[in-house]
Design a protein around this motif. Structure first.
Motif, short mmCIF file in Angstrom:
data_model
loop_
_atom_site.label_atom_id
_atom_site.label_comp_id
_atom_site.label_asym_id
_atom_site.label_seq_id
_atom_site.Cartn_x
_atom_site.Cartn_y
_atom_site.Cartn_z
N GLU A 259 0.87 -1.21 -0.07
CA GLU A 259 0.03 -0.07 -0.01
C GLU A 259 0.86 0.94 0.23
N VAL A 260 0.46 2.78 -0.83
CA VAL A 260 1.45 3.46 -0.49
C VAL A 260 0.78 4.36 0.47
N ALA A 261 1.87 4.23 1.07
CA ALA A 261 2.17 5.29 2.77
C ALA A 261 2.39 6.61 2.20
N ALA A 262 3.34 6.83 0.99
CA ALA A 262 3.43 8.14 0.66
C ALA A 262 3.38 9.12 0.04
N LEU A 263 3.67 9.73 -1.55
CA LEU A 263 4.25 10.33 -2.73
C LEU A 263 5.56 11.25 -1.77
N VAL A 264 6.31 10.94 -2.13
CA VAL A 264 7.64 12.28 -1.94
C VAL A 264 7.73 12.58 -3.85
N ASP A 265 8.90 13.59 -3.23
CA ASP A 265 9.95 14.16 -4.08
C ASP A 265 8.58 14.70 -5.04
N TRP A 266 8.58 16.38 -4.74
CA TRP A 266 7.86 17.24 -5.52
C TRP A 266 8.55 18.44 -6.42
N GLU A 267 9.88 18.12 -6.74
CA GLU A 267 10.87 18.92 -7.97
C GLU A 267 9.86 19.82 -8.79
N MET A 268 9.57 18.77 -9.76
CA MET A 268 8.95 19.30 -10.70
C MET A 268 7.34 19.28 -10.72
N THR A 269 6.42 19.63 -9.58
CA THR A 269 5.34 19.63 -9.63
C THR A 269 4.78 21.14 -9.91
N GLY A 270 3.42 21.16 -10.26
CA GLY A 270 3.60 21.73 -11.35
C GLY A 270 1.89 22.11 -11.98
N TYR A 271 1.31 22.65 -13.18
CA TYR A 271 -0.28 21.89 -13.76
C TYR A 271 -0.32 21.92 -14.70
N GLY A 272 -1.02 21.07 -15.05
CA GLY A 272 -1.42 20.66 -16.73
C GLY A 272 -2.19 19.63 -16.98
N GLU A 273 -1.59 18.49 -17.82
CA GLU A 273 -3.05 17.53 -18.53
C GLU A 273 -2.17 16.42 -17.81
N PRO A 274 -3.13 14.94 -16.50
CA PRO A 274 -2.88 14.52 -16.43
C PRO A 274 -2.45 13.07 -17.35
N GLU A 275 -2.24 13.14 -18.23
CA GLU A 275 -1.20 12.49 -19.37
C GLU A 275 0.42 12.86 -19.25
N SER A 276 0.59 14.30 -18.19
CA SER A 276 1.99 13.96 -18.25
C SER A 276 2.58 13.11 -17.31
N ASP A 277 1.82 13.22 -16.08
CA ASP A 277 2.46 12.58 -14.85
C ASP A 277 2.61 11.25 -15.26
N LEU A 278 1.50 10.69 -16.01
CA LEU A 278 0.95 9.20 -16.65
C LEU A 278 2.07 9.07 -17.64
N ALA A 279 2.61 9.69 -18.44
CA ALA A 279 3.21 9.54 -19.13
C ALA A 279 4.97 8.76 -18.70
N TRP A 280 5.20 9.79 -17.50
CA TRP A 280 6.09 10.19 -17.25
C TRP A 280 6.44 9.14 -16.33
N PHE A 281 5.09 8.49 -15.65
CA PHE A 281 5.08 7.25 -14.81
C PHE A 281 5.50 5.70 -15.55
#
Length: 347
Positions: free
Chosen positions: A235-257
């Motif tokens: 189970e996920v306890a925490a999402l960390v490392d937010w140096e690249m955070t911002g706003y945009g289309e959700p595909e951006s995160d999914l593609a990086w993942f």
């Protein structure tokens, strides 16, 4: 990948203790109990672990994240923006992230702005060596690996429920695909990659294929990948490392993942772990969870490869300056450019 320590433990403890004594963190500490450790730190930010007892005798563990104090990995960085984003996630969703206890924008205390956040216990899929090759994820049975993957994807989709027009969100800079392409293209000289033909080809393709805005902009994690997730069991306890955070289309995160997992398997010549769902199943699952039609994923996968190739150039230079044997070339950037080339050839 880690870098050698640059601080004296004793002097850093004195600085941290002085700061804690004049800062509201939500609990009253016993000054004599404060202890710190300086772990081997990641390339983009410095981490200081703090252990202290409160006046009632309870033990608290927390983490200080210090902004870049030397050569940067990213063209622009704001440790305060990262803390603001974490607080926004906690305000507007049930996505697990560490609680930010205090923010210090004054660079004179530790050499750069920093923030104090709670310590989250658990285990993280390793990057070096890749979790596809060894470590606790590789040691799981296939059904448990599947659970690890779906837990990450579910957390990512829940994060994307925070739309960019939600009240009380921090200013994280320009949003959307055109702004992302412009930001990273403007950084070619910063990363010393302006003469790389593969990276230039990716830049031209991206500039000519910026998608029409369709999806609502959301809060992006930015560095969305298994290696930035703290797990308890599967189970996920925490999402960390937010140096690249911002706003945009959700595909951006999914593609990086998806792209970073591809790098840590095919990109380094490792067999992908059985039990981790493939790209198509992952995309279908995300679309079902979110109710979104993912129209621009190919564009963002190329953008992910472009960004990753640039970042690895800076990471490689820093790694080579920290004492890697000259007879052992660090292959990270070379592998990243090769994977980007393969991605472009498949278009």
């Amino acid at each position: 990948m880690a870098v050698p320590l640059q601080r004296s433990r004793d002097s850093t403890r004195d600085l941290v203790l002085g700061w804690l004594s004049r800062t509201s963190t939500g609990y009253d500490i016993d000054p004599d109990s404060v202890d710190i450790s300086l772990p081997r730190n990641g390339f983009s930010a410095e981490t200081i672990q703090v252990t202290a007892r409160d006046i009632a005798g309870g033990t608290h563990r927390s983490i200080i994240r210090v902004g870049a104090t030397g050569e940067r990995i990213y063209p622009t960085e704001s440790i305060v923006a990262q803390a603001d984003a974490l607080r926004a996630v906690r305000r507007h969703s049930d996505v697990p992230v560490p609680e930010v206890l205090a923010i210090e924008p004054d660079a004179t205390v530790l050499g750069a702005p920093f923030f104090l956040m709670e310590f989250v216990d658990g285990r993280v899929p390793p990057d070096f060596p890749s979790y596809h090759r060894s470590g606790w994820v590789a040691d799981l049975v296939p059904s448990e690996r599947t659970a690890v993957w779906w837990a990450a994807l579910t957390a990512l989709e829940r994060l994307h429920s925070i739309t960019a027009d939600t009240a009380d969100l921090p200013d994280l800079g320009p949003a959307g695909p055109a702004a992302q392409v412009r930001y990273w293209s403007d950084a070619l000289d910063f990363y010393r990659c302006a003469d790389d033909p593969v990276i230039r080809r990716a830049e031209r393709w991206l500039a000519g294929n910026i998608p029409v805005h369709r999806s609502p902009y959301v809060l992006l994690w930015g560095d969305a990948r298994l290696g930035n997730i703290i797990y308890r069991d599967t189970e996920v306890a925490a999402l960390v490392d937010w140096e690249m955070t911002g706003y945009g289309e959700p595909e951006s995160d999914l593609a990086w993942f998806l792209y970073l997992d591809r790098h840590l398997s095919r990109g380094i010549g490792a067999q992908r772990l059985y039990g981790l769902p493939d790209r198509d199943r992952t995309v279908e699952a995300y679309a079902a969870l979110s109710g979104r039609t993912l129209r621009n994923l190919t564009f963002y996968e190329v953008l992910a490869g472009f960004k990753f190739a640039l970042i690895t150039a800076a990471v490689t230079r820093r790694a080579e300056r920290t004492g890697l044997p000259s007879e052992t070339p660090f292959p990270l950037h070379r592998n990243a450019v090769a994977l980007l080339d393969e991605t472009l050839e498949a278009l």
